[in-house]
Design a protein around this motif. Structure first.
Motif, PDB file in Angstrom:
ATOM      1  N   PHE A 151       0.837  -1.202   0.000  1.00  0.00           N
ATOM      2  CA  PHE A 151       0.000   0.000   0.000  1.00  0.00           C
ATOM      3  C   PHE A 151       0.874   1.255   0.000  1.00  0.00           C
ATOM      4  N   MET A 152       2.022   1.192   0.672  1.00  0.00           N
ATOM      5  CA  MET A 152       2.929   2.339   0.666  1.00  0.00           C
ATOM      6  C   MET A 152       3.452   2.594  -0.750  1.00  0.00           C
ATOM      7  N   ALA A 153       3.766   1.494  -1.463  1.00  0.00           N
ATOM      8  CA  ALA A 153       4.377   1.622  -2.788  1.00  0.00           C
ATOM      9  C   ALA A 153       3.465   2.320  -3.799  1.00  0.00           C
ATOM     10  N   ILE A 154       2.153   2.220  -3.612  1.00  0.00           N
ATOM     11  CA  ILE A 154       1.237   2.783  -4.607  1.00  0.00           C
ATOM     12  C   ILE A 154       0.848   4.229  -4.307  1.00  0.00           C
ATOM     13  N   ILE A 155       1.221   4.728  -3.151  1.00  0.00           N
ATOM     14  CA  ILE A 155       0.803   6.093  -2.777  1.00  0.00           C
ATOM     15  C   ILE A 155       1.288   7.152  -3.773  1.00  0.00           C
ATOM     16  N   PRO A 156       2.561   7.165  -4.194  1.00  0.00           N
ATOM     17  CA  PRO A 156       2.993   8.195  -5.156  1.00  0.00           C
ATOM     18  C   PRO A 156       2.178   8.176  -6.456  1.00  0.00           C
ATOM     19  N   GLY A 157       1.908   6.994  -6.993  1.00  0.00           N
ATOM     20  CA  GLY A 157       1.131   6.890  -8.229  1.00  0.00           C
ATOM     21  C   GLY A 157      -0.290   7.403  -8.054  1.00  0.00           C
ATOM     22  N   LEU A 158      -0.900   7.086  -6.902  1.00  0.00           N
ATOM     23  CA  LEU A 158      -2.267   7.538  -6.645  1.00  0.00           C
ATOM     24  C   LEU A 158      -2.322   9.050  -6.431  1.00  0.00           C
ATOM     25  N   ILE A 159      -1.276   9.615  -5.810  1.00  0.00           N
ATOM     26  CA  ILE A 159      -1.207  11.079  -5.645  1.00  0.00           C
ATOM     27  C   ILE A 159      -1.070  11.738  -7.022  1.00  0.00           C
ATOM     28  N   TYR A 160      -0.260  11.124  -7.881  1.00  0.00           N
ATOM     29  CA  TYR A 160      -0.103  11.665  -9.238  1.00  0.00           C
ATOM     30  C   TYR A 160      -1.457  11.682  -9.964  1.00  0.00           C
ATOM     31  N   LEU A 161      -2.213  10.591  -9.856  1.00  0.00           N
ATOM     32  CA  LEU A 161      -3.531  10.537 -10.510  1.00  0.00           C
ATOM     33  C   LEU A 161      -4.465  11.596  -9.944  1.00  0.00           C
ATOM     34  N   PHE A 162      -4.453  11.762  -8.618  1.00  0.00           N
ATOM     35  CA  PHE A 162      -5.291  12.776  -7.982  1.00  0.00           C
ATOM     36  C   PHE A 162      -4.923  14.166  -8.506  1.00  0.00           C
ATOM     37  N   TYR A 163      -3.619  14.438  -8.581  1.00  0.00           N
ATOM     38  CA  TYR A 163      -3.137  15.726  -9.097  1.00  0.00           C
ATOM     39  C   TYR A 163      -3.570  15.921 -10.553  1.00  0.00           C
ATOM     40  N   PHE A 164      -3.495  14.818 -11.330  1.00  0.00           N
ATOM     41  CA  PHE A 164      -3.881  14.883 -12.744  1.00  0.00           C
ATOM     42  C   PHE A 164      -5.362  15.243 -12.891  1.00  0.00           C
ATOM     43  N   PHE A 165      -6.201  14.606 -12.105  1.00  0.00           N
ATOM     44  CA  PHE A 165      -7.638  14.901 -12.151  1.00  0.00           C
ATOM     45  C   PHE A 165      -7.909  16.362 -11.743  1.00  0.00           C
ATOM     46  N   ARG A 166      -7.186  16.841 -10.728  1.00  0.00           N
ATOM     47  CA  ARG A 166      -7.449  18.173 -10.197  1.00  0.00           C
ATOM     48  C   ARG A 166      -6.918  19.293 -11.091  1.00  0.00           C
ATOM     49  N   SER A 167      -5.880  18.984 -11.872  1.00  0.00           N
ATOM     50  CA  SER A 167      -5.194  20.065 -12.594  1.00  0.00           C
ATOM     51  C   SER A 167      -5.478  20.081 -14.096  1.00  0.00           C
ATOM     52  N   ASN A 168      -6.327  19.191 -14.582  1.00  0.00           N
ATOM     53  CA  ASN A 168      -6.623  19.167 -16.015  1.00  0.00           C
ATOM     54  C   ASN A 168      -8.123  19.268 -16.277  1.00  0.00           C
ATOM     55  N   ASP A 169      -8.460  19.796 -17.447  1.00  0.00           N
ATOM     56  CA  ASP A 169      -9.873  19.917 -17.774  1.00  0.00           C
ATOM     57  C   ASP A 169     -10.406  18.613 -18.379  1.00  0.00           C
ATOM     58  N   TYR A 170     -11.696  18.601 -18.629  1.00  0.00           N
ATOM     59  CA  TYR A 170     -12.379  17.390 -19.086  1.00  0.00           C
ATOM     60  C   TYR A 170     -11.754  16.818 -20.349  1.00  0.00           C
ATOM     61  N   LYS A 171     -11.395  17.706 -21.297  1.00  0.00           N
ATOM     62  CA  LYS A 171     -10.885  17.242 -22.588  1.00  0.00           C
ATOM     63  C   LYS A 171      -9.567  16.477 -22.428  1.00  0.00           C
ATOM     64  N   ILE A 172      -8.666  16.999 -21.618  1.00  0.00           N
ATOM     65  CA  ILE A 172      -7.361  16.344 -21.387  1.00  0.00           C
ATOM     66  C   ILE A 172      -7.570  15.004 -20.680  1.00  0.00           C
ATOM     67  N   ILE A 173      -8.433  15.005 -19.681  1.00  0.00           N
ATOM     68  CA  ILE A 173      -8.691  13.770 -18.939  1.00  0.00           C
ATOM     69  C   ILE A 173      -9.329  12.732 -19.858  1.00  0.00           C
ATOM     70  N   TYR A 174     -10.251  13.172 -20.692  1.00  0.00           N
ATOM     71  CA  TYR A 174     -10.921  12.253 -21.613  1.00  0.00           C
ATOM     72  C   TYR A 174      -9.908  11.628 -22.584  1.00  0.00           C
ATOM     73  N   LEU A 175      -8.990  12.460 -23.101  1.00  0.00           N
ATOM     74  CA  LEU A 175      -7.988  11.969 -24.047  1.00  0.00           C
ATOM     75  C   LEU A 175      -7.023  10.977 -23.394  1.00  0.00           C
ATOM     76  N   ASN A 176      -6.784  11.140 -22.100  1.00  0.00           N
ATOM     77  CA  ASN A 176      -5.814  10.283 -21.387  1.00  0.00           C
ATOM     78  C   ASN A 176      -6.504   9.218 -20.525  1.00  0.00           C
ATOM     79  N   TYR A 177      -7.784   9.001 -20.755  1.00  0.00           N
ATOM     80  CA  TYR A 177      -8.549   8.137 -19.853  1.00  0.00           C
ATOM     81  C   TYR A 177      -7.995   6.703 -19.809  1.00  0.00           C
TER      82      TYR A 177
END
Ligand SMILES: [Zn+2]
Ligand SMILES: [Zn+2]
Length: 304
Positions: A154-180
């Motif tokens: 569970f510790m090992a996956i924390i950085p990746g999950l934080i990155y995903l959270f940051y990605f969702f928070r910092s990009n608009d719908y179109k970027i997220i849709y393209l990278n879904y």
């Protein structure tokens, strides 16, 4: 590495045996395995078990809480942006996530088994210690609770999950849709990494298990019990992948791990598995004349 001989020296009857060598009702014919006491009474196993501290336990609890929150939050984002028309690529992302998790489980396991030492600063006692304990007392994992079994993954996956959270928070719908698809792959990879040591623990349980877990093992969707026993034959030089184990056979055929070990040994001069062998031999001198056992003979000792 090369001194230990090929994996083909494994006795298939031993692999097929339904119990571990350290079990008292286990019927092994090898005289040395009877002399060489593996399991909870092994001197090294006792020392390693005592190195599991309260601080380590707190670290595992905190990591499980943080990772669980991130898993839930990222999942809600995935649902929010879900597009049913992409189901085919989502299935492909899931498959690639499983394969990647299986490879990563093998690579981390290989690194810890082959090159890690318990004496390494911080990392040794916290993260290498469980690998050493697992080889000389493989049933210890079946006595570990959810926290001790899964905390490090569970510790090992924390950085990746934080990155995903940051990605969702910092990009608009179109970027997220393209990278879904890519997002789905990373998320599912994190989920399979998180599940890996739980799956590994289940592969060591020969007592009652839910029928659906035995079905998944028998269908080789998760790591099967008999399959994982191949890794647990001393000197533990192959079949490192422990999520599904799908990559174990092809990597063995490609001599993947042994080739990597030759490269590392030539470049660094380090001997593979020297720390693992050192811990396995703790207490050996009180049971067996040290001159009667050399490294070549070690390969016939079933450690688990
Ligand atoms: Zn191992
Ligand atoms: Zn194992």
């Amino acid at each position: 590495m090369m001194a230990f001989g090929p994996i083909h020296s494994i006795n298939d009857n031993m692999i097929g045996n339904k119990c571990m060598p350290e079990d008292t009702d286990c019927d092994f014919n090898d005289n040395q395995s009877k002399q060489f006491r593996w399991g909870p009474n092994h001197v090294g196993a006792k020392q390693l078990a005592q190195l599991y501290t309260n601080g380590k336990r707190y670290q595992e609890i905190i990591c499980i809480i943080i990772a669980s929150i991130l898993i839930l939050v990222d999942f809600l984002y995935l649902i929010y942006y879900f597009d049913a028309s992409k189901w085919c690529s989502i299935v492909l992302a899931a498959f690639c996530g499983i394969i990647s998790a299986d490879f990563l489980s093998g690579f981390v396991h290989w690194m810890a088994d082959t090159w890690g030492t318990v004496e390494m600063t911080i990392v040794g006692k916290a993260f290498i210690r469980p690998f050493r304990e697992h080889h000389i007392d493989p049933t210890a994992i079946t006595r570990h609770d959810f926290i001790e079994t899964n905390g490090d993954n569970f510790m090992a996956i924390i950085p990746g999950l934080i990155y995903l959270f940051y990605f969702f928070r910092s990009n608009d719908y179109k970027i997220i849709y393209l990278n879904y698809n890519w997002i789905c792959y990373l998320y599912l990879l994190a989920i399979f990494v998180a599940m890996t040591n739980q799956i590994h623990q289940l592969s060591h349980i020969y007592g009652p298990l839910p029928v659906w877990i035995i079905c998944l093992q028998d269908m080789h969707i998760i790591l099967p019990r008999k399959h994982h026993r191949i890794h647990h034959i001393s000197p533990h030089e192959t079949y490192f992948c422990i999520t599904t184990g799908w990559l174990n056979f092809p990597l063995e055929k490609l001599h993947f791990w042994s080739t990597l070990e030759v490269i590392v040994e030539v470049m660094t001069g380090c001997k593979p598995r020297s720390d693992d062998l050192k811990w396995a031999q703790k207490g050996l001198h009180s049971n067996i004349d040290s001159n009667s056992l050399n490294i070549d003979e070690q390969k016939v000792i079933p450690s688990h």
